[in-house]
Design a protein around this motif. Structure first.
Motif, PDB file in Angstrom:
ATOM      1  N   ARG A  47      56.359  41.448  70.476  1.00 26.89           N
ATOM      2  CA  ARG A  47      55.873  42.762  70.918  1.00 26.89           C
ATOM      3  C   ARG A  47      54.470  42.651  71.536  1.00 26.89           C
ATOM      4  N   ALA A  50      54.822  41.017  74.888  1.00 26.55           N
ATOM      5  CA  ALA A  50      55.474  41.916  75.848  1.00 26.55           C
ATOM      6  C   ALA A  50      54.556  43.046  76.300  1.00 26.55           C
ATOM      7  N   GLY A  51      53.413  43.181  75.657  1.00 26.17           N
ATOM      8  CA  GLY A  51      52.484  44.256  76.028  1.00 26.17           C
ATOM      9  C   GLY A  51      52.783  45.559  75.312  1.00 26.17           C
ATOM     10  N   LEU A  52      53.624  45.487  74.264  1.00 29.57           N
ATOM     11  CA  LEU A  52      53.953  46.695  73.508  1.00 29.57           C
ATOM     12  C   LEU A  52      52.943  46.944  72.398  1.00 29.57           C
ATOM     13  N   ALA A  53      52.158  45.950  72.100  1.00 28.81           N
ATOM     14  CA  ALA A  53      51.108  46.075  71.087  1.00 28.81           C
ATOM     15  C   ALA A  53      49.952  45.179  71.504  1.00 28.81           C
TER      16      ALA A  53
ATOM     17  N   LEU B  81      51.310  49.216  77.532  1.00 29.74           N
ATOM     18  CA  LEU B  81      50.898  50.489  76.926  1.00 29.74           C
ATOM     19  C   LEU B  81      50.210  51.425  77.921  1.00 29.74           C
ATOM     20  N   ALA B 225      50.020  50.353  67.745  1.00 29.09           N
ATOM     21  CA  ALA B 225      51.236  49.676  68.200  1.00 29.09           C
ATOM     22  C   ALA B 225      51.392  48.304  67.556  1.00 29.09           C
TER      23      ALA B 225
END
Lengths: 238, 225
Positions: A47, A50-53, B81, B225
């Motif tokens: 994550r 992937a740039g989700l966090a 994000l 996140a």
């Protein structure tokens, strides 16, 4: 040039630090298997990559685009995969694809693309998401347990795609993937192991000597470069 | 931009969650303008405040209707994000005028089709312009509040609903200082047929609060996140 380079990365899940000091370099063509026990931080690491966090610490450099396929692919129940594939393609700013033909090639019945997502099985949705990610031709594929919902034919298809595809970083408990590198996550640490043999090339030119250590799959290009530059390759050691 | 708008429309159209706020909006419009002789400023002031709450509900419902896995794949596709927040911002900018449209358009349509006493005295172009500003700015603020408490910042739906309701109450508590109540007060007090400074100021406070909510959402995303 690496498509992904991480240095001293700290990965957190909520307030809990799950991984520390992750050093990682992924080059084009690499297939990196992220291994570890349940809860070791594999998904959290994917994550972050992937740039989700955001990482809690360290440096992360990614060149080019990325595509992420989560472990449990779920689309809005009434959404038809064909609509979603088109929308994702547009989101990425890419041109149209003949998804029916692509589905056929992957072994998925093209008629399934026009049915609501709620009527598709886990494996079918997984294949739809993988189709989208692979056809986006990203620099880096991030796949969380991509083989878990696939049948044997699907696994063979994905393995073939990964062998000739972009750089991929994936988790896999099924043991299907044939990686070039393995990252083992344990006790909040990450230890990389190269599964591709390293070759040391010794070359000389007008009294000058060089020694280059490269991966086996990169050796042809390096040798060609040396020869074209007028070097004499003396020997190659494994 | 168009690709992102199309993705949002597709997601909204393929989930059931937006149906409730849309149905309530329709009934609210019909209910408000069912009775004749409405006072222009007061009526549109009240529907402007309603627009804030309805926008919060509708934006929250659309975001909740997008499964987490689908949202994650879309987030990666738009670059992470920051791209996701842009997508959510676009959703707010689409929802606010969408909700303003029936509140402004329906009474004008009734008037155009011969029901002359929807408003007494009739609404002038300046009143419509002021009402459009108030509805859209209130809607943007409501939508921004919904984005602030949407996943990945808050993943439990009940907690998100409670947080949105609490925020709307806080906004109402600001009264005539800033936000949708201030906008409603300004449009009620404005001279007929004009958009005055108080309306513009109140709308600006709505937009400033919305920007603050988006900034907070961006910071919170990085941590949550």
């Amino acid at each position: 040039m690496p498509v992904l380079a991480a240095h001293a990365l700290t990965v957190a899940r909520g307030r809990r630090i799950v991984l520390r000091d992750v050093d990682l370099t992924v080059r084009a063509g690499d297939v990196v298997h992220v291994a570890g026990a349940n809860g070791s931080g594999k998904t959290s690491l994917l994550r972050v990559l992937a740039g989700l966090a955001r990482p809690r610490g360290g440096e992360l450099h990614r060149t080019g685009t990325a595509a992420f396929v989560p472990e449990h692919v779920l689309l809005a129940p009434a959404l038809r995969p064909l609509e979603w594939l088109g929308a994702m393609r547009r989101l990425r700013g890419l041109g149209a694809v003949d998804w029916r033909a692509a589905a056929s090639e992957s072994g998925l019945d093209p008629a399934k693309l026009e049915r609501p997502a709620a009527s598709l099985s886990k494996g079918m949705l997984q294949r739809v998401a993988l189709l989208e990610a692979l056809h986006a031709k990203p620099a880096l594929l991030l796949l969380d347990e991509p083989f878990s919902g696939l049948d044997t034919a699907g696994r063979d298809w994905l393995n073939a795609q990964l062998a000739h595809g972009p750089a991929a970083l994936l988790t896999d408990h099924s043991g299907t993937v044939a990686p070039t590198e393995r990252l083992r996550l344990s006790d909040g640490r990450c230890s990389p192991t190269s599964l591709v043999a390293l070759l040391t090339i010794h070359a000389s030119r007008e009294g000058e000597r060089v020694e280059r250590t490269v991966r086996e799959n990169e050796s042809d290009a390096v040798l060609r470069g040396l020869l074209e530059a007028g070097w004499h390759v003396e020997r190659v050691e494994r | 931009m168009i690709a992102r708008a199309r993705y949002l429309l597709l997601t909204s159209a393929r989930t059931r969650t937006p149906l409730a706020p849309l149905a309530i909006t329709v009934f609210w419009v019909f209910g408000t303008f069912f009775y004749p002789n409405n006072e222009v400023g007061g009526t549109w002031g009240q529907t402007g405040v309603t627009c804030c709450a309805l926008a919060a509900w509708l934006v929250g419902a659309i975001l909740a209707g997008e499964p987490a896995a689908q949202a994650e794949m879309a987030t990666t596709a738009v670059g992470g994000l920051r791209g996701r927040l842009g997508l959510e911002g676009l959703l707010v900018l689409m929802v606010a005028p969408l909700l303003a449209l029936p509140f402004l358009g329906w009474p004008l349509l009734l008037h155009a089709f011969g029901q002359a006493n929807v408003f007494k005295p009739p609404a002038l172009p300046g009143d419509v312009a002021g009402a459009a500003l108030v509805h859209i700015c209130s809607g943007i603020l409501g939508g921004a509040v919904a984005v602030l408490f949407a996943p990945p910042r808050i993943t439990r739906r009940a907690t998100a609903t409670a947080a949105v309701l609490a925020s709307l109450l806080v906004l109402a508590g600001l009264g005539t200082l800033a936000g949708p109540i201030a906008a409603a007060q300004a449009i009620s007090d404005a001279p007929r047929g004009t958009v005055n400074g108080s309306e513009l100021w109140a709308c600006l406070t709505c937009l400033a609060l919305a920007a603050a909510a988006f900034t907070a959402a961006a910071v919170w995303s990085r941590r949550a996140a």
